[in-house]
Scaffold this motif. Structure first.
Motif, PDB file in Angstrom:
ATOM      1  N   ILE A  99       0.889  -1.317  -0.174  1.00  0.00           N
ATOM      2  CA  ILE A  99       0.204   0.041   0.127  1.00  0.00           C
ATOM      3  C   ILE A  99       0.811   1.184   0.004  1.00  0.00           C
ATOM      4  CG2 ILE A  99      -1.469   1.361   1.514  1.00  0.00           C
ATOM      5  CD1 ILE A  99      -2.778  -1.180   2.157  1.00  0.00           C
ATOM      6  N   LYS A 100       2.124   1.225   0.722  1.00  0.00           N
ATOM      7  CA  LYS A 100       2.865   2.458   0.816  1.00  0.00           C
ATOM      8  C   LYS A 100       3.498   2.531  -0.374  1.00  0.00           C
ATOM      9  CE  LYS A 100       3.724   2.284   5.917  1.00  0.00           C
ATOM     10  NZ  LYS A 100       4.660   2.166   6.978  1.00  0.00           N
ATOM     11  N   GLU A 101       4.025   1.512  -1.074  1.00  0.00           N
ATOM     12  CA  GLU A 101       4.787   1.633  -2.577  1.00  0.00           C
ATOM     13  C   GLU A 101       3.360   2.064  -3.507  1.00  0.00           C
ATOM     14  OE1 GLU A 101       6.281  -1.358  -5.509  1.00  0.00           O
ATOM     15  OE2 GLU A 101       6.984  -1.563  -3.592  1.00  0.00           O
ATOM     16  N   LEU A 102       2.286   1.852  -3.358  1.00  0.00           N
ATOM     17  CA  LEU A 102       1.129   2.173  -4.374  1.00  0.00           C
ATOM     18  C   LEU A 102       0.924   3.956  -4.014  1.00  0.00           C
ATOM     19  CD1 LEU A 102      -1.283  -0.633  -4.581  1.00  0.00           C
ATOM     20  CD2 LEU A 102       0.244   0.241  -6.271  1.00  0.00           C
ATOM     21  N   GLN A 103       1.014   4.274  -2.762  1.00  0.00           N
ATOM     22  CA  GLN A 103       0.578   5.539  -2.563  1.00  0.00           C
ATOM     23  C   GLN A 103       1.687   6.271  -3.147  1.00  0.00           C
ATOM     24  OE1 GLN A 103       0.177   5.216   1.761  1.00  0.00           O
ATOM     25  NE2 GLN A 103      -1.918   5.238   1.688  1.00  0.00           N
ATOM     26  N   LYS A 104       3.139   5.903  -2.768  1.00  0.00           N
ATOM     27  CA  LYS A 104       3.945   6.744  -3.250  1.00  0.00           C
ATOM     28  C   LYS A 104       4.300   6.720  -4.959  1.00  0.00           C
ATOM     29  CE  LYS A 104       9.121   6.646  -3.388  1.00  0.00           C
ATOM     30  NZ  LYS A 104       9.282   7.197  -4.943  1.00  0.00           N
ATOM     31  N   GLN A 105       3.619   5.836  -5.424  1.00  0.00           N
ATOM     32  CA  GLN A 105       3.538   5.701  -7.294  1.00  0.00           C
ATOM     33  C   GLN A 105       2.661   6.814  -7.301  1.00  0.00           C
ATOM     34  OE1 GLN A 105       2.724   1.687  -8.426  1.00  0.00           O
ATOM     35  NE2 GLN A 105       4.823   1.151  -8.253  1.00  0.00           N
ATOM     36  N   VAL A 106       1.345   6.839  -6.651  1.00  0.00           N
ATOM     37  CA  VAL A 106       0.374   7.854  -6.835  1.00  0.00           C
ATOM     38  C   VAL A 106       1.061   9.297  -6.600  1.00  0.00           C
ATOM     39  CG1 VAL A 106      -1.805   8.661  -6.067  1.00  0.00           C
ATOM     40  CG2 VAL A 106      -1.576   6.305  -6.268  1.00  0.00           C
ATOM     41  N   LYS A 107       1.728   9.494  -5.786  1.00  0.00           N
ATOM     42  CA  LYS A 107       2.150  10.730  -5.434  1.00  0.00           C
ATOM     43  C   LYS A 107       3.081  11.173  -6.685  1.00  0.00           C
ATOM     44  CE  LYS A 107       5.210  13.252  -2.068  1.00  0.00           C
ATOM     45  NZ  LYS A 107       5.906  13.269  -0.886  1.00  0.00           N
ATOM     46  N   ASP A 108       3.920  10.226  -7.005  1.00  0.00           N
ATOM     47  CA  ASP A 108       4.867  10.551  -8.057  1.00  0.00           C
ATOM     48  C   ASP A 108       4.074  11.026  -9.125  1.00  0.00           C
ATOM     49  OD1 ASP A 108       6.996  10.060  -6.206  1.00  0.00           O
ATOM     50  OD2 ASP A 108       7.595   8.126  -7.057  1.00  0.00           O
ATOM     51  N   LEU A 109       3.093  10.002  -9.356  1.00  0.00           N
ATOM     52  CA  LEU A 109       2.334  10.275 -10.912  1.00  0.00           C
ATOM     53  C   LEU A 109       1.518  11.909 -10.783  1.00  0.00           C
ATOM     54  CD1 LEU A 109       0.755   6.954 -11.480  1.00  0.00           C
ATOM     55  CD2 LEU A 109       2.412   8.094 -12.998  1.00  0.00           C
ATOM     56  N   LYS A 110       1.151  12.193  -9.601  1.00  0.00           N
ATOM     57  CA  LYS A 110       0.489  13.509  -9.477  1.00  0.00           C
ATOM     58  C   LYS A 110       1.463  14.334  -9.778  1.00  0.00           C
ATOM     59  CE  LYS A 110      -3.394  12.268  -6.240  1.00  0.00           C
ATOM     60  NZ  LYS A 110      -3.815  12.390  -5.026  1.00  0.00           N
ATOM     61  N   GLN A 111       2.582  14.367  -9.176  1.00  0.00           N
ATOM     62  CA  GLN A 111       3.437  15.543  -9.339  1.00  0.00           C
ATOM     63  C   GLN A 111       3.954  15.411 -11.020  1.00  0.00           C
ATOM     64  OE1 GLN A 111       6.781  14.262  -6.791  1.00  0.00           O
ATOM     65  NE2 GLN A 111       6.075  15.279  -5.143  1.00  0.00           N
ATOM     66  N   GLN A 112       4.253  14.267 -11.417  1.00  0.00           N
ATOM     67  CA  GLN A 112       4.413  14.390 -13.067  1.00  0.00           C
ATOM     68  C   GLN A 112       3.129  15.081 -13.732  1.00  0.00           C
ATOM     69  OE1 GLN A 112       5.049  10.295 -14.720  1.00  0.00           O
ATOM     70  NE2 GLN A 112       5.974  11.144 -16.375  1.00  0.00           N
ATOM     71  N   ASN A 113       2.189  14.777 -13.274  1.00  0.00           N
ATOM     72  CA  ASN A 113       1.007  15.455 -14.060  1.00  0.00           C
ATOM     73  C   ASN A 113       0.785  16.585 -13.892  1.00  0.00           C
ATOM     74  OD1 ASN A 113      -1.481  15.494 -15.285  1.00  0.00           O
ATOM     75  ND2 ASN A 113      -2.497  15.065 -13.767  1.00  0.00           N
ATOM     76  N   LEU A 114       1.294  17.202 -12.669  1.00  0.00           N
ATOM     77  CA  LEU A 114       1.212  18.767 -12.324  1.00  0.00           C
ATOM     78  C   LEU A 114       2.361  19.390 -13.289  1.00  0.00           C
ATOM     79  CD1 LEU A 114       0.189  21.067 -10.625  1.00  0.00           C
ATOM     80  CD2 LEU A 114       2.097  20.538  -9.178  1.00  0.00           C
ATOM     81  N   LYS A 115       3.650  18.839 -13.303  1.00  0.00           N
ATOM     82  CA  LYS A 115       4.698  19.289 -14.338  1.00  0.00           C
ATOM     83  C   LYS A 115       4.423  19.225 -15.554  1.00  0.00           C
ATOM     84  CE  LYS A 115       9.126  18.240 -15.710  1.00  0.00           C
ATOM     85  NZ  LYS A 115      10.393  17.192 -15.482  1.00  0.00           N
TER      86      LYS A 115
END
Length: 125
Positions: A99-115
Motif C-alpha cells: 500500500i505504501k509503495e502504491l501511495q508513493k507511485q500515486v504521489k509521483d504520478l500526481k507530481q508528474q501530471n502537475l509538471k
C-alpha cells in the motif's frame, strides 16, 4: 531463559531437523525451555527461516482480547493461536508495504501530471 540470537535459532533448528537432537537436549545446551524450542521450530516450519528476520510487533488491546478469547472460550491451543497471529501479522505487514509503495507511485504520478500540465500551459502561451 537466555536470549537467543538469530544464529542460535538457526543452529537449534538445524540440529533438530538434520541431526535429530531432542528438544530436551537442545534446551539444556542453549538454556531454554523445550516448550519454547518447540514453538520456535513450529514457527520456522510454518514460515521458513525468513521469519527470523522479522522484528517484534506490538498489538492493540482489542487484538489481544480476541486472542485470549480464542484460547479460553474456543479452547484453541495457545501455540496454535500464536502461530496464526504471527502468520496474519506477516501478511498484513506485507500488504502495508504494498500500500505504501502504491501511495508513493500515486504521489509521483500526481507530481508528474502537475509538471506536464504546467509545461503544457507554458507551450500554449
Amino acid at each position: 531463559m537466555s536470549k537467543l540470537f538469530k544464529q542460535d535459532k538457526i543452529d537449534i533448528y538445524n540440529n533438530w531437523k538434520h541431526y535429530h537432537k531432542s528438544l530436551s537436549q537442545l534446551g539444556r545446551e542453549y538454556r531454554v525451555r523445550p516448550d519454547n524450542l518447540y514453538y520456535l521450530i513450529r514457527l520456522i516450519d510454518l514460515h521458513g527461516l525468513k521469519i527470523l528476520n522479522k522484528s517484534y510487533s506490538s498489538y492493540s488491546v482489542e487484538f489481544k482480547k480476541t486472542a485470549i478469547k480464542r484460547i479460553l472460550i474456543n479452547d484453541e491451543p495457545a501455540n496454535q493461536v500464536s502461530l496464526i497471529i504471527r502468520k496474519a501479522d506477516h501478511i498484513m505487514k506485507s500488504k502495508d508495504r504494498q500500500i505504501k509503495e502504491l501511495q508513493k507511485q500515486v504521489k509521483d504520478l500526481k507530481q508528474q501530471n502537475l509538471k506536464l500540465t504546467v509545461e503544457n500551459e507554458f507551450v500554449k502561451n
